[in-house]
Structure formats: C-alpha cells, structure tokens
Design an enzyme around this catalytic site. Structure first.
Site, PDB file in Angstrom:
ATOM      1  N   GLY A   1     -30.833   1.772  -7.122  1.00  0.00           N
ATOM      2  CA  GLY A   1     -30.202   0.933  -6.104  1.00  0.00           C
ATOM      3  C   GLY A   1     -29.266   1.732  -5.222  1.00  0.00           C
ATOM      4  O   GLY A   1     -28.582   2.635  -5.687  1.00  0.00           O
TER       5      GLY A   1
ATOM      6  N   VAL B   1     -24.735  18.966   1.005  1.00  0.00           N
ATOM      7  CA  VAL B   1     -25.361  19.828   2.006  1.00  0.00           C
ATOM      8  C   VAL B   1     -24.362  20.839   2.557  1.00  0.00           C
ATOM      9  O   VAL B   1     -24.645  22.046   2.622  1.00  0.00           O
ATOM     10  CB  VAL B   1     -25.966  18.980   3.148  1.00  0.00           C
ATOM     11  CG1 VAL B   1     -26.431  19.876   4.297  1.00  0.00           C
ATOM     12  CG2 VAL B   1     -27.129  18.144   2.621  1.00  0.00           C
TER      13      VAL B   1
ATOM     14  N   ARG C   1     -37.543   3.281  -6.893  1.00  0.00           N
ATOM     15  CA  ARG C   1     -37.741   3.475  -8.328  1.00  0.00           C
ATOM     16  C   ARG C   1     -39.181   3.933  -8.549  1.00  0.00           C
ATOM     17  O   ARG C   1     -40.091   3.456  -7.886  1.00  0.00           O
ATOM     18  CB  ARG C   1     -37.445   2.186  -9.095  1.00  0.00           C
ATOM     19  CG  ARG C   1     -35.970   1.819  -9.058  1.00  0.00           C
ATOM     20  CD  ARG C   1     -35.686   0.523  -9.824  1.00  0.00           C
ATOM     21  NE  ARG C   1     -34.262   0.299  -9.977  1.00  0.00           N
ATOM     22  CZ  ARG C   1     -33.499  -0.306  -9.069  1.00  0.00           C
ATOM     23  NH1 ARG C   1     -34.033  -0.748  -7.948  1.00  0.00           N
ATOM     24  NH2 ARG C   1     -32.207  -0.476  -9.272  1.00  0.00           N
TER      25      ARG C   1
ATOM     26  N   ASP D   1     -27.965   5.402 -14.562  1.00  0.00           N
ATOM     27  CA  ASP D   1     -28.430   5.945 -15.836  1.00  0.00           C
ATOM     28  C   ASP D   1     -29.934   6.195 -15.853  1.00  0.00           C
ATOM     29  O   ASP D   1     -30.400   7.181 -16.442  1.00  0.00           O
ATOM     30  CB  ASP D   1     -28.008   5.049 -17.002  1.00  0.00           C
ATOM     31  CG  ASP D   1     -28.443   3.600 -16.833  1.00  0.00           C
ATOM     32  OD1 ASP D   1     -29.089   3.278 -15.808  1.00  0.00           O
ATOM     33  OD2 ASP D   1     -28.145   2.792 -17.726  1.00  0.00           O
TER      34      ASP D   1
ATOM     35  N   THR E   1     -23.514   3.883  -8.099  1.00  0.00           N
ATOM     36  CA  THR E   1     -23.945   2.514  -8.379  1.00  0.00           C
ATOM     37  C   THR E   1     -22.757   1.584  -8.222  1.00  0.00           C
ATOM     38  O   THR E   1     -21.652   1.901  -8.666  1.00  0.00           O
ATOM     39  CB  THR E   1     -24.515   2.369  -9.804  1.00  0.00           C
ATOM     40  OG1 THR E   1     -24.616   0.977 -10.137  1.00  0.00           O
ATOM     41  CG2 THR E   1     -23.660   3.056 -10.844  1.00  0.00           C
ATOM     42  N   ILE E   2     -22.982   0.434  -7.603  1.00  0.00           N
ATOM     43  CA  ILE E   2     -21.873  -0.509  -7.408  1.00  0.00           C
ATOM     44  C   ILE E   2     -21.440  -1.144  -8.720  1.00  0.00           C
ATOM     45  O   ILE E   2     -20.356  -1.725  -8.808  1.00  0.00           O
ATOM     46  CB  ILE E   2     -22.231  -1.599  -6.384  1.00  0.00           C
ATOM     47  CG1 ILE E   2     -23.317  -2.529  -6.924  1.00  0.00           C
ATOM     48  CG2 ILE E   2     -22.627  -1.005  -5.049  1.00  0.00           C
ATOM     49  CD1 ILE E   2     -23.510  -3.798  -6.109  1.00  0.00           C
ATOM     50  N   ASP E   3     -22.272  -1.042  -9.756  1.00  0.00           N
ATOM     51  CA  ASP E   3     -21.962  -1.704 -11.033  1.00  0.00           C
ATOM     52  C   ASP E   3     -20.836  -1.025 -11.804  1.00  0.00           C
ATOM     53  O   ASP E   3     -20.246  -1.629 -12.698  1.00  0.00           O
ATOM     54  CB  ASP E   3     -23.205  -1.750 -11.929  1.00  0.00           C
ATOM     55  CG  ASP E   3     -24.318  -2.604 -11.345  1.00  0.00           C
ATOM     56  OD1 ASP E   3     -24.032  -3.357 -10.396  1.00  0.00           O
ATOM     57  OD2 ASP E   3     -25.455  -2.501 -11.823  1.00  0.00           O
TER      58      ASP E   3
ATOM     59  N   ASP F   1     -21.116   1.187 -14.104  1.00  0.00           N
ATOM     60  CA  ASP F   1     -21.522   1.023 -15.508  1.00  0.00           C
ATOM     61  C   ASP F   1     -21.972   2.325 -16.168  1.00  0.00           C
ATOM     62  O   ASP F   1     -22.752   2.313 -17.115  1.00  0.00           O
ATOM     63  CB  ASP F   1     -22.659  -0.008 -15.598  1.00  0.00           C
ATOM     64  CG  ASP F   1     -23.893   0.411 -14.806  1.00  0.00           C
ATOM     65  OD1 ASP F   1     -23.819   1.380 -14.027  1.00  0.00           O
ATOM     66  OD2 ASP F   1     -24.947  -0.242 -14.963  1.00  0.00           O
TER      67      ASP F   1
ATOM     68  N   GLY G   1     -23.777  -6.814 -11.260  1.00  0.00           N
ATOM     69  CA  GLY G   1     -23.172  -6.118 -12.386  1.00  0.00           C
ATOM     70  C   GLY G   1     -24.130  -5.933 -13.543  1.00  0.00           C
ATOM     71  O   GLY G   1     -23.783  -5.285 -14.529  1.00  0.00           O
ATOM     72  N   ARG G   2     -25.296  -6.555 -13.446  1.00  0.00           N
ATOM     73  CA  ARG G   2     -26.293  -6.405 -14.506  1.00  0.00           C
ATOM     74  C   ARG G   2     -25.624  -6.650 -15.856  1.00  0.00           C
ATOM     75  O   ARG G   2     -25.193  -7.758 -16.130  1.00  0.00           O
ATOM     76  CB  ARG G   2     -26.958  -5.026 -14.427  1.00  0.00           C
ATOM     77  CG  ARG G   2     -28.270  -4.932 -15.179  1.00  0.00           C
ATOM     78  CD  ARG G   2     -28.977  -3.607 -14.907  1.00  0.00           C
ATOM     79  NE  ARG G   2     -28.173  -2.449 -15.196  1.00  0.00           N
ATOM     80  CZ  ARG G   2     -28.607  -1.206 -15.131  1.00  0.00           C
ATOM     81  NH1 ARG G   2     -29.844  -0.960 -14.754  1.00  0.00           N
ATOM     82  NH2 ARG G   2     -27.811  -0.198 -15.412  1.00  0.00           N
TER      83      ARG G   2
ATOM     84  N   GLU H   1      -9.665 -18.488 -11.732  1.00  0.00           N
ATOM     85  CA  GLU H   1      -9.246 -19.260 -12.916  1.00  0.00           C
ATOM     86  C   GLU H   1     -10.026 -18.832 -14.159  1.00  0.00           C
ATOM     87  O   GLU H   1      -9.484 -18.869 -15.273  1.00  0.00           O
ATOM     88  CB  GLU H   1      -9.458 -20.750 -12.662  1.00  0.00           C
ATOM     89  CG  GLU H   1      -8.365 -21.411 -11.829  1.00  0.00           C
ATOM     90  CD  GLU H   1      -8.337 -20.932 -10.389  1.00  0.00           C
ATOM     91  OE1 GLU H   1      -7.232 -20.925  -9.798  1.00  0.00           O
ATOM     92  OE2 GLU H   1      -9.400 -20.573  -9.855  1.00  0.00           O
TER      93      GLU H   1
ATOM     94  N   ARG I   1      -2.367 -30.914 -13.701  1.00  0.00           N
ATOM     95  CA  ARG I   1      -1.105 -30.561 -13.036  1.00  0.00           C
ATOM     96  C   ARG I   1      -1.220 -30.629 -11.516  1.00  0.00           C
ATOM     97  O   ARG I   1      -0.350 -30.126 -10.784  1.00  0.00           O
ATOM     98  CB  ARG I   1      -0.630 -29.184 -13.480  1.00  0.00           C
ATOM     99  CG  ARG I   1      -1.450 -28.008 -13.013  1.00  0.00           C
ATOM    100  CD  ARG I   1      -0.722 -26.682 -13.329  1.00  0.00           C
ATOM    101  NE  ARG I   1      -1.344 -25.543 -12.720  1.00  0.00           N
ATOM    102  CZ  ARG I   1      -2.296 -24.801 -13.250  1.00  0.00           C
ATOM    103  NH1 ARG I   1      -2.736 -25.097 -14.475  1.00  0.00           N
ATOM    104  NH2 ARG I   1      -2.804 -23.766 -12.617  1.00  0.00           N
TER     105      ARG I   1
ATOM    106  N   LYS J   1      -3.880 -29.482  -9.567  1.00  0.00           N
ATOM    107  CA  LYS J   1      -4.669 -28.452  -8.894  1.00  0.00           C
ATOM    108  C   LYS J   1      -6.004 -29.051  -8.454  1.00  0.00           C
ATOM    109  O   LYS J   1      -6.712 -29.655  -9.254  1.00  0.00           O
ATOM    110  CB  LYS J   1      -4.909 -27.273  -9.840  1.00  0.00           C
ATOM    111  CG  LYS J   1      -5.562 -26.059  -9.190  1.00  0.00           C
ATOM    112  CD  LYS J   1      -5.630 -24.908 -10.179  1.00  0.00           C
ATOM    113  CE  LYS J   1      -6.305 -23.696  -9.578  1.00  0.00           C
ATOM    114  NZ  LYS J   1      -5.574 -23.161  -8.407  1.00  0.00           N
TER     115      LYS J   1
ATOM    116  N   ARG K   1     -24.065  -4.628  -1.733  1.00  0.00           N
ATOM    117  CA  ARG K   1     -24.487  -3.226  -1.689  1.00  0.00           C
ATOM    118  C   ARG K   1     -24.286  -2.578  -0.324  1.00  0.00           C
ATOM    119  O   ARG K   1     -24.295  -1.363  -0.216  1.00  0.00           O
ATOM    120  CB  ARG K   1     -25.972  -3.109  -2.061  1.00  0.00           C
ATOM    121  CG  ARG K   1     -26.236  -3.226  -3.537  1.00  0.00           C
ATOM    122  CD  ARG K   1     -27.660  -2.805  -3.816  1.00  0.00           C
ATOM    123  NE  ARG K   1     -27.990  -2.932  -5.219  1.00  0.00           N
ATOM    124  CZ  ARG K   1     -29.209  -2.810  -5.700  1.00  0.00           C
ATOM    125  NH1 ARG K   1     -30.217  -2.558  -4.869  1.00  0.00           N
ATOM    126  NH2 ARG K   1     -29.439  -2.935  -6.983  1.00  0.00           N
TER     127      ARG K   1
END
Length: 319
Positions: A11, A24, A72, A103, A125-127, A129, A170-171, A187, A211, A213, A252
C-alpha cells in the site's frame, strides 16, 4: 557498490516520494547509480527498470503516493518469480536493492538477501504496524487526515445531537485509531489489541446521556470488525441511533506532513549508508528519535505493540 535499485511495494503511504528522493540523492552524492523499479516486485520481475538522476526526484518531496507506483506480486512469493527478479537485477548490474513498504515487502527483501542480493528495507505504511521502529513513513500524515475528518464530523454530531462511529484503517494494528481517538477526545476507541466489551461502550454512552451529553464519537479500527455491525448492536442494546462514517482510502492520500518528510529523508539516506557499510538484510528504523537498523529476521519475528498507557489514558479522559 556502484549500482542500486529502489522500489515501493504494498500500500502507498504519504512520504514514500520523500524517501525515494533521499535514496537517489544520497546515492548520487556517494557516486552510486540508482535505478527505479516501477510497480514493486512485479515490476522487478517484468524488468520495468529505469535509471534515475537528480532531476528524476525534483519537486516530489511534497507529493503523496509514489512516483515508482506500487503493486502486490503473487509471483514474487515463489522461487520462480524471485529467480526472474534476480535475473533482472543481474541484467542491470544492480548490486543492492532498497525496498520501501511493510512486512510483506520485507519478506521478499529477506528472500533476495539470502540468495545473495543485498537488500535494505524502509518502513512505509500508514498502519504504523512494523516492529523495530517507533514510526513508519505515512503514519503521521494519515493520522492528521483522520483527525481533520473527525473534527468535521464532530461538528455535525454536535449539531444533530447524534453519536458517530468512525472506522479508520489499521488492519490488525490500532495505532491510527488510538492516536486519533486520544487526540480528538473520542468517547470510545475500539482496537484489535484491546477490545472493549460492547456493554462497556453502551454504559459509557448512557452515562454521557444521563449527564446531558447529546453526542459521542467512537473510533473503530477496521481490524476489529464492521462499524455498521457495531452500530446495529448499539441500537439493539441502548436504543441509540448511531451514524457510521468509513474514512477508507482518503487516509492514504495527501501531501506528507513535515514529520513524515523528515522521517522519510532520514531513513532514505540511512538505507544507502547501510548498503555502503555492508549491512545487508536490515530495515532502517527510528527509536527514541535515533536511527537504528534491525535484521529482517528480527523485525518479522516480532509483533508491533501499541502503547497501552495511551489506551488507559484515553479511557480515563473519556469518563
């Protein structure tokens, strides 16, 4: 070391272009030729390889995505595909390969290294992880994208007095949900590493209503399950209408933040240093703001873990 290749795999993540630029230009600074491999490992198999120069990476540090494109490759998981990739490396005289990805990409890099073609990995990777590094390229940008979206959704939630479940990427890792939830005062935060019981979420929503909310924000990492499924369950147990927003691939894209640009530049330059020092089969990373390098074997054998103290803090602040 006279010629090296570089590819992006898996990704895309904001900051990959900044890393390509650093690789480079750092290589050219040391008198090394760089060849860009397009479309990841599949492009390596198919020979989509072009020489790069300083101008090839001009004006890309601010761009999201990857100019080398990403894909991939099922073929590269097998010996035959790896052999074809090595034949292309031999054809172009590549003495090393730098892979930007996650990975899965590092597993391919490890196989090439074991077969005699030195590889260095850069975590992109944005995850967030990947073990062995505090942060991966793209995480900070994606986090800020999520926070911006939540801020806008909160305005609507407040205006219409409704609760929203916001599903983020986030897989199997909850960093994006956790950091965004803490930063935006959610919350409830649902992450794969520490899933709250549904009743606990319902009780928290009921306490808020009692309360006075009128709206709530629940952040859910995609690895936990469907946000729509949780909305239905909350409706059943609390008789509370809940709206759902799935942020999807917007997370992404976009121009990388300053943090991601700096991280990518540091890791890209480090990858060349590692190759020059003969440290093949390693991932460049950052821990406690210091550059580090870990073997692919160590990185792949470990599991990335979240900071559970942040998770606990989010619960204490959302009472």
């Amino acid at each position: 070391m006279r010629k090296v290749g570089i590819l992006t795999s898996g990704g895309d993540a904001p900051g990959m272009n900044a890393a390509i630029r650093a690789v480079v230009r750092k290589a050219i600074y040391h008198g090394i030729d760089v060849y860009g491999v397009k479309n990841g490992f599949q492009g390596l198999i198919d020979g989509y390889i072009e020489k790069m120069d300083i101008g090839s990476v001009g004006d890309i540090i601010q761009r999201g995505g990857t100019i080398l494109h990403s894909a991939r490759s099922e073929d590269f998981k097998h010996d035959e595909g790896q052999q074809k990739g090595m034949e292309q490396m031999e054809k172009y005289g590549l003495e090393g390969l730098i892979i930007i990805g996650g990975d899965g990409s590092f597993r391919g890099a490890e196989k090439l290294t074991k077969k005699g073609y030195p590889c260095i990995g850069i975590p992109g990777t944005i995850d967030n992880d990947i073990a062995g590094t505090d942060f991966t390229i793209g995480f900070d940008t994606a986090l800020n994208t999520v926070i911006d979206a939540i801020d806008k959704i909160r305005d609507t939630a407040s205006s219409h007095e409704r609760s929203f479940i916001i599903e983020v990427m986030g897989r199997n890792a909850g960093d994006l949900a956790l950091w965004a939830g803490l930063a935006d005062g959610a919350e409830s935060i649902l992450i794969p590493e520490k899933q709250d019981e549904l009743q606990e979420i319902v009780d928290r929503l009921n306490r808020g209503q009692n309360r006075g909310k009128k709206h709530s924000i629940i952040i859910l990492a995609e690895g936990v399950g469907s946000a729509f499924g949780y909305a239905d369950k909350i409706k059943e147990q609390a008789d509370l209408e809940t709206r759902v927003t799935v942020l999807g691939h917007i997370q992404r894209g976009g121009s990388p933040t300053a943090s991601d640009r700096v991280l990518a530049s540091r890791l890209g330059a480090q990858s060349i240093e590692l190759l020059l020092n003969g440290e093949a089969g390693k991932m460049a990373g950052i821990q406690n703001n210091r550059l580090v390098a870990h073997t692919f074997a160590d990185v792949l054998a470990q599991k990335h873990t979240i900071d559970f103290s942040m998770y606990q803090l989010s619960k204490e602040l959302s009472i």
